[in-house]
Motif scaffolding. Structure first.
Motif, short mmCIF file in Angstrom:
data_model
loop_
_atom_site.label_atom_id
_atom_site.label_comp_id
_atom_site.label_asym_id
_atom_site.label_seq_id
_atom_site.Cartn_x
_atom_site.Cartn_y
_atom_site.Cartn_z
N UNK A 107 36.54 34.41 5.59
CA UNK A 107 37.08 33.24 6.25
C UNK A 107 36.03 32.52 7.06
N UNK A 108 36.45 31.47 7.72
CA UNK A 108 35.55 30.70 8.57
C UNK A 108 35.54 31.31 9.97
N UNK A 109 34.41 31.13 10.66
CA UNK A 109 34.26 31.69 11.99
C UNK A 109 33.26 30.86 12.78
N UNK A 110 33.08 31.20 14.04
CA UNK A 110 32.07 30.56 14.90
C UNK A 110 31.39 31.65 15.71
N UNK A 111 30.13 31.39 16.02
CA UNK A 111 29.41 32.31 16.89
C UNK A 111 29.93 32.18 18.31
N UNK A 112 29.62 33.15 19.13
CA UNK A 112 29.81 32.98 20.56
C UNK A 112 28.83 31.91 21.03
N UNK A 113 29.00 31.42 22.24
CA UNK A 113 28.09 30.41 22.79
C UNK A 113 26.68 30.99 22.91
N UNK B 274 33.21 34.48 17.96
CA UNK B 274 34.35 34.12 18.78
C UNK B 274 35.55 34.93 18.33
N UNK B 275 36.36 35.32 19.27
CA UNK B 275 37.51 36.14 18.96
C UNK B 275 37.19 37.62 18.85
N UNK B 276 35.92 37.96 19.11
CA UNK B 276 35.51 39.35 19.03
C UNK B 276 34.86 39.67 17.70
N UNK B 277 34.13 40.69 17.70
CA UNK B 277 33.47 41.12 16.47
C UNK B 277 31.98 40.79 16.47
N UNK B 278 31.30 41.48 15.60
CA UNK B 278 29.86 41.34 15.43
C UNK B 278 29.59 41.12 13.95
#
Length: 95
Positions: A6-12, A66-70
């Motif tokens: 799926x789509x995701x975003x990095x943390x800031x 974002x939302x947790x995870x690495x």
């Protein structure tokens, strides 16, 4: 051979640069970078490393999502005046 999760975003803390034919993510700043998350078999990693010219042009490293995870990602190793055109949205599709 990889499965799209799926789509995701990095943390800031990242910026996305326009390198002409492809993007380059770099650490720094306060933005997030949008992308797709894939499940990749370990056997596929050497081919991806060659494609991304790891470790010379891009470096594979772990980043927070974002939302947790690495996840492992490829970050541009060197920023120069010639490849420093930032994509403010952090989304390659919206350049």
């Amino acid at each position: 051979g990889a499965r799209l999760l799926g789509e995701t975003r990095t943390v800031a803390g990242f910026r996305l640069l326009n390198l002409g034919d492809y993007p380059g993510m770099v650490a720094g700043g306060s933005g997030c970078v949008a992308g797709e998350l894939y499940e990749v078999d370990r056997e596929l990693l050497p081919a991806l490393d060659r494609f991304e010219v790891h470790p010379d042009l891009f470096e594979r490293s772990r980043i927070g999502l974002q939302g947790g995870g690495i996840a492992e990602s490829y970050r541009l190793r060197r920023v120069s005046p010639w490849n420093n055109m930032e994509i403010p949205s952090g989304n390659w599709r919206q350049r």
